[in-house]
Motif scaffolding. Sequence first.
Motif, mmCIF file in Angstrom:
data_model
loop_
_atom_site.group_PDB
_atom_site.id
_atom_site.type_symbol
_atom_site.label_atom_id
_atom_site.label_comp_id
_atom_site.label_asym_id
_atom_site.label_seq_id
_atom_site.Cartn_x
_atom_site.Cartn_y
_atom_site.Cartn_z
ATOM 1 N N ASP A 116 -56.696 0.867 -85.695
ATOM 2 C CA ASP A 116 -55.677 -0.079 -86.177
ATOM 3 C C ASP A 116 -54.370 0.609 -86.545
ATOM 4 O O ASP A 116 -53.354 -0.050 -86.744
ATOM 5 N N LYS A 117 -54.420 1.943 -86.645
ATOM 6 C CA LYS A 117 -53.180 2.663 -86.974
ATOM 7 C C LYS A 117 -52.264 2.792 -85.769
ATOM 8 O O LYS A 117 -51.102 3.163 -85.900
ATOM 9 N N LEU A 118 -52.784 2.518 -84.573
ATOM 10 C CA LEU A 118 -51.975 2.676 -83.360
ATOM 11 C C LEU A 118 -51.009 1.511 -83.242
ATOM 12 O O LEU A 118 -51.417 0.363 -83.271
ATOM 13 N N PRO A 119 -49.728 1.798 -83.106
ATOM 14 C CA PRO A 119 -48.736 0.721 -83.090
ATOM 15 C C PRO A 119 -48.613 0.003 -81.750
ATOM 16 O O PRO A 119 -48.360 -1.179 -81.699
ATOM 17 N N LEU A 120 -48.750 0.724 -80.656
ATOM 18 C CA LEU A 120 -48.460 0.114 -79.368
ATOM 19 C C LEU A 120 -49.707 -0.537 -78.779
ATOM 20 O O LEU A 120 -50.696 0.139 -78.527
ATOM 21 N N PRO A 121 -49.636 -1.844 -78.532
ATOM 22 C CA PRO A 121 -50.837 -2.535 -78.063
ATOM 23 C C PRO A 121 -51.379 -1.986 -76.741
ATOM 24 O O PRO A 121 -52.582 -1.932 -76.533
ATOM 25 N N ILE A 122 -50.459 -1.544 -75.837
ATOM 26 C CA ILE A 122 -50.931 -1.115 -74.513
ATOM 27 C C ILE A 122 -51.754 0.159 -74.640
ATOM 28 O O ILE A 122 -52.870 0.261 -74.109
ATOM 29 N N THR A 123 -51.228 1.140 -75.370
ATOM 30 C CA THR A 123 -51.958 2.399 -75.501
ATOM 31 C C THR A 123 -53.221 2.186 -76.333
ATOM 32 O O THR A 123 -54.261 2.789 -76.048
ATOM 33 N N LYS A 124 -53.134 1.334 -77.307
ATOM 34 C CA LYS A 124 -54.326 1.039 -78.123
ATOM 35 C C LYS A 124 -55.407 0.466 -77.217
ATOM 36 O O LYS A 124 -56.577 0.851 -77.298
ATOM 37 N N SER A 125 -55.021 -0.443 -76.316
ATOM 38 C CA SER A 125 -56.044 -1.070 -75.470
ATOM 39 C C SER A 125 -56.593 -0.067 -74.468
ATOM 40 O O SER A 125 -57.764 -0.133 -74.099
ATOM 41 N N ASN A 126 -55.773 0.908 -74.021
ATOM 42 C CA ASN A 126 -56.293 1.962 -73.131
ATOM 43 C C ASN A 126 -57.383 2.763 -73.841
ATOM 44 O O ASN A 126 -58.422 3.084 -73.264
ATOM 45 N N ILE A 127 -57.131 3.078 -75.104
ATOM 46 C CA ILE A 127 -58.113 3.854 -75.861
ATOM 47 C C ILE A 127 -59.363 3.000 -76.115
ATOM 48 O O ILE A 127 -60.495 3.498 -76.010
ATOM 49 N N GLU A 128 -59.151 1.744 -76.395
ATOM 50 C CA GLU A 128 -60.316 0.849 -76.593
ATOM 51 C C GLU A 128 -61.148 0.764 -75.323
ATOM 52 O O GLU A 128 -62.378 0.728 -75.361
ATOM 53 N N TYR A 129 -60.446 0.735 -74.177
ATOM 54 C CA TYR A 129 -61.134 0.674 -72.883
ATOM 55 C C TYR A 129 -61.974 1.933 -72.693
ATOM 56 O O TYR A 129 -63.138 1.875 -72.266
ATOM 57 N N TYR A 130 -61.389 3.082 -73.034
ATOM 58 C CA TYR A 130 -62.101 4.356 -72.912
ATOM 59 C C TYR A 130 -63.326 4.367 -73.821
ATOM 60 O O TYR A 130 -64.406 4.832 -73.437
ATOM 61 N N LEU A 131 -63.185 3.817 -75.022
ATOM 62 C CA LEU A 131 -64.301 3.822 -75.966
ATOM 63 C C LEU A 131 -65.437 2.913 -75.497
ATOM 64 O O LEU A 131 -66.608 3.175 -75.748
ATOM 65 N N GLU A 132 -65.026 1.846 -74.780
ATOM 66 C CA GLU A 132 -66.057 0.902 -74.337
ATOM 67 C C GLU A 132 -66.727 1.397 -73.051
ATOM 68 O O GLU A 132 -67.941 1.236 -72.867
ATOM 69 N N PHE A 133 -65.937 1.987 -72.160
ATOM 70 C CA PHE A 133 -66.473 2.444 -70.881
ATOM 71 C C PHE A 133 -66.440 3.971 -70.847
ATOM 72 O O PHE A 133 -66.709 4.616 -71.859
ATOM 73 N N ASP A 134 -66.123 4.529 -69.672
ATOM 74 C CA ASP A 134 -66.063 5.990 -69.562
ATOM 75 C C ASP A 134 -64.692 6.415 -69.113
ATOM 76 O O ASP A 134 -63.922 5.600 -68.609
ATOM 77 N N ILE A 135 -64.426 7.704 -69.233
ATOM 78 C CA ILE A 135 -63.106 8.191 -68.847
ATOM 79 C C ILE A 135 -62.862 7.975 -67.357
ATOM 80 O O ILE A 135 -61.736 7.707 -66.923
ATOM 81 N N GLU A 136 -63.923 8.060 -66.567
ATOM 82 C CA GLU A 136 -63.703 7.851 -65.128
ATOM 83 C C GLU A 136 -63.334 6.389 -64.836
ATOM 84 O O GLU A 136 -62.598 6.102 -63.896
ATOM 85 N N ASP A 137 -63.817 5.471 -65.694
ATOM 86 C CA ASP A 137 -63.418 4.065 -65.547
ATOM 87 C C ASP A 137 -61.943 3.899 -65.870
ATOM 88 O O ASP A 137 -61.232 3.119 -65.230
ATOM 89 N N VAL A 138 -61.497 4.653 -66.876
ATOM 90 C CA VAL A 138 -60.072 4.593 -67.252
ATOM 91 C C VAL A 138 -59.214 5.081 -66.087
ATOM 92 O O VAL A 138 -58.204 4.473 -65.733
ATOM 93 N N ILE A 139 -59.658 6.173 -65.476
ATOM 94 C CA ILE A 139 -58.906 6.745 -64.343
ATOM 95 C C ILE A 139 -58.896 5.754 -63.176
ATOM 96 O O ILE A 139 -57.868 5.542 -62.527
ATOM 97 N N GLU A 140 -60.031 5.150 -62.921
ATOM 98 C CA GLU A 140 -60.144 4.174 -61.833
ATOM 99 C C GLU A 140 -59.211 2.992 -62.080
ATOM 100 O O GLU A 140 -58.561 2.490 -61.162
ATOM 101 N N PHE A 141 -59.165 2.565 -63.333
ATOM 102 C CA PHE A 141 -58.306 1.451 -63.735
ATOM 103 C C PHE A 141 -56.844 1.804 -63.482
ATOM 104 O O PHE A 141 -56.066 1.008 -62.945
ATOM 105 N N GLU A 142 -56.468 3.018 -63.851
ATOM 106 C CA GLU A 142 -55.079 3.463 -63.638
ATOM 107 C C GLU A 142 -54.772 3.556 -62.145
ATOM 108 O O GLU A 142 -53.652 3.260 -61.714
ATOM 109 N N LYS A 143 -55.750 3.948 -61.379
ATOM 110 C CA LYS A 143 -55.570 4.037 -59.915
ATOM 111 C C LYS A 143 -55.278 2.636 -59.363
ATOM 112 O O LYS A 143 -54.323 2.451 -58.600
ATOM 113 N N ASP A 144 -56.096 1.664 -59.761
ATOM 114 C CA ASP A 144 -55.916 0.294 -59.251
ATOM 115 C C ASP A 144 -54.547 -0.259 -59.647
ATOM 116 O O ASP A 144 -53.869 -0.909 -58.846
ATOM 117 N N LEU A 145 -54.167 0.021 -60.879
ATOM 118 C CA LEU A 145 -52.852 -0.454 -61.353
ATOM 119 C C LEU A 145 -51.729 0.161 -60.529
ATOM 120 O O LEU A 145 -50.757 -0.500 -60.169
#
Lengths: 104, 660
Positions: free
Chosen positions: B162-191
């Motif tokens: 909750d200390k993170l101010p920017l919603p986009i970066t906060k949601s990236n970290i939340e995504y990493y916490l829920e899934f795996d780092i390779e999922d985060v990378i895959e997500f960035e690739k698709d984007l």
Amino acid sequence: MNSVNQIEIRITYPINTNKNIELFVVPNTLKVYIHGQEKEIEAGMIDRLMDIICKWDYEYIDDSVLDATTFSVKVYTNSGMDRYFGSGKYPDNFDTFLEWIRDL
Amino acid sequence: MSKELMNNIERKINSPQILNNSIQTMIDIFTKFYGEENRDYITEKFHHMILFSYYDEKDLEKWLFRLKTNISDQFLEEVFHNFEIGTDENERKKHTMGLPIYSFEHYPINNVCNYIRIAKIKSKEEQEEYARLKLYNYLKEWVSDISYEDFKDKKVTKEQLDKLPLPITKSNIEYYLEFDIEDVIEFEKDLSVEELEAWYSDVTPSNIDELIQEGTFDKLLEIGDAFQKKYEEYHTNYEKRINQYEAILEKEKELHDKIESKYYKAYLLETKKYLNQEDQERIDRELASSETVNIYNVSLVLGSCLKDTRCIDFFDEASEADLKNPTIKEYRKETIQRNRIRFFQYKGINLGNHYEDYVNSDECKKIWPDEEMLTDIRNKANHYKNKANIEFYSSLPIYKEAMKRLEGKDIMVKGEVFLPYIFTNKSICVLTNMEKKEEKNIPCPVLCLHIENDDTDDLDLIHELNHIFEYTLLSTDENIVEEISGWDLIKSRLASDSREPVDTLAPEGEKRQYELLSEVVNELIAEKITKQMHDNGIYIIDDAEHYQNSGSCLYTRFEDLIHEFIEEYWDLIVESRRNNNMHVLLDQIGKENFDELADLFTKVNERFMDNEYEQLRKDLKKQVDNDAVREFNKYKEKIHTIFMKMKEYTNSHENKSLSS
């Protein structure tokens, strides 16, 4: 809203990171152009916009505000153009108007 | 420029402390203007005043917006200049592969380049390490008590997130916490593929890595790296400071919405009787079970919030007059008729879309909203708007700070009586107030300064201080006060009862006889004092390096009309405005002449307000000949005639003195 050909909206107001808001609403085609990008709009949204602005005076000006935020809504009809303009002062339901824009 | 804007914002936010620490400076400034012989008088006045500067969440939002826009423009300019790319957007897009650049903070090029950097790393493990480290480093900026090991093990608490101010970066970290780092990378690739394919249609998720290795996007990456470097500059110099204010803004907006919602519900409970039975019951059910009321018909008839337009509003007298007015355009009449039809259809009377059918219907006539109903709804909306204003503003830290400064003072008009009104109406003014000290009532005027503009805050301050300097108390009796402000004698009752809630929506009182003329003079005096202080290098709220006076003000827009009067009698004018000295001016120019001037000047201001003034200004500039210009010129001639009568009076007065 058959008698309205086009509605032009310009605002210098911080509701997102763009400097100015510029919209053109064309009721007859149910389209809105936001910074040149076309988007479809429901007839109900146009009615809502009319409900919001038709209770406005034509001008809201506070001369004492020197670098005022301004808005302009021009309604073009076959019988001419109505301009609603504000500089440093706003109608009571201006937040509702901004919500309408955000909803687009 | 951006640094100065940032400093400027912080100066505005800290204005209460700045002002209260600058009272001696204010005394010195006024003494320099009015003379050393007035120092004690000025000191007494200024030591007794209460200084109150304020801003609200809309002001803060505007300043931050302006700052971020400025930073964005400046940094974009610097990046592209280094690549010798001009300002044309289409030219820039060629170099950024069509990726738009909305602003420095929001540009897809950054997201795409993040992925390119990852993809250029050969090994999968190193890619994952790079991506994970990047997220961790961002989190670490805001959460100091988390180790990399904990982050790898996903031991991040909700409080830390909750200390993170920017919603986009906060949601990236939340995504990493829920899934795996390779999922985060895959997500960035698709984007990235999504962003690039509009310009480079050959790119797909299966070939983007190959294209990256071939160097297809190397130029883009070069620009992205330059942006990255600029972003680090932004991060070091601005981001944290801006984010702390944005966090405050976010909290205030949430508070605002919560309070609005609370009083909207209260308003609905009192006005639901105008709805159909079914909707009344739905309101009761929704209020019992959820935070919000979201019923279409309710919004339609009673508005979706306290400030919304209601279809009921289109039954008022103004709407009726519009329908009968041939100059009003069709769309306005259509809107009135459409809303009236909606109301009747809501009430179960559906006669199609032809308005006249409803006008002629007996059924409609029976339930046609009358003035009593409209007034009741309007009054209830205003009642709850008022309560919302009071509660919201009194919750703000700046309000609480002001109240704290009033603690210990036995003042007649309490803070909770005047502060909410000031905040709601964004007033810049001086309010009369008294402090009881040793059985005496001592004037302690409250100077209210809405800090809004980028410049002339010093001028606004000096304008109000001059009112305080000129102010004369004649008598007090309980809470009835007789005083002179400028040239006006005022007798008023101070609102000292804090049990009744203040009416934040009350309209301003009528202008006093000499008020407009007086304000022009006050503004002219304030301009001279402000210029003198700035010429001597003294700035209180304004920024010394970037101060710009645009020179335009509501009060002085018709100054030209009375310029000869001001110039001829300046010294007497200034002297007449304090210590009940009006006679020094009137003895020279004649009271009748002065009254005539004041009345005429007020008439001109009232005749040419707002849009008429704007039009007149344009017409005068273009030397247009029309009714309004001719009318204005007649006023001008009359004022000149009055001035000549004043001069005649002065001369005859001087001759009498000489002969006696």
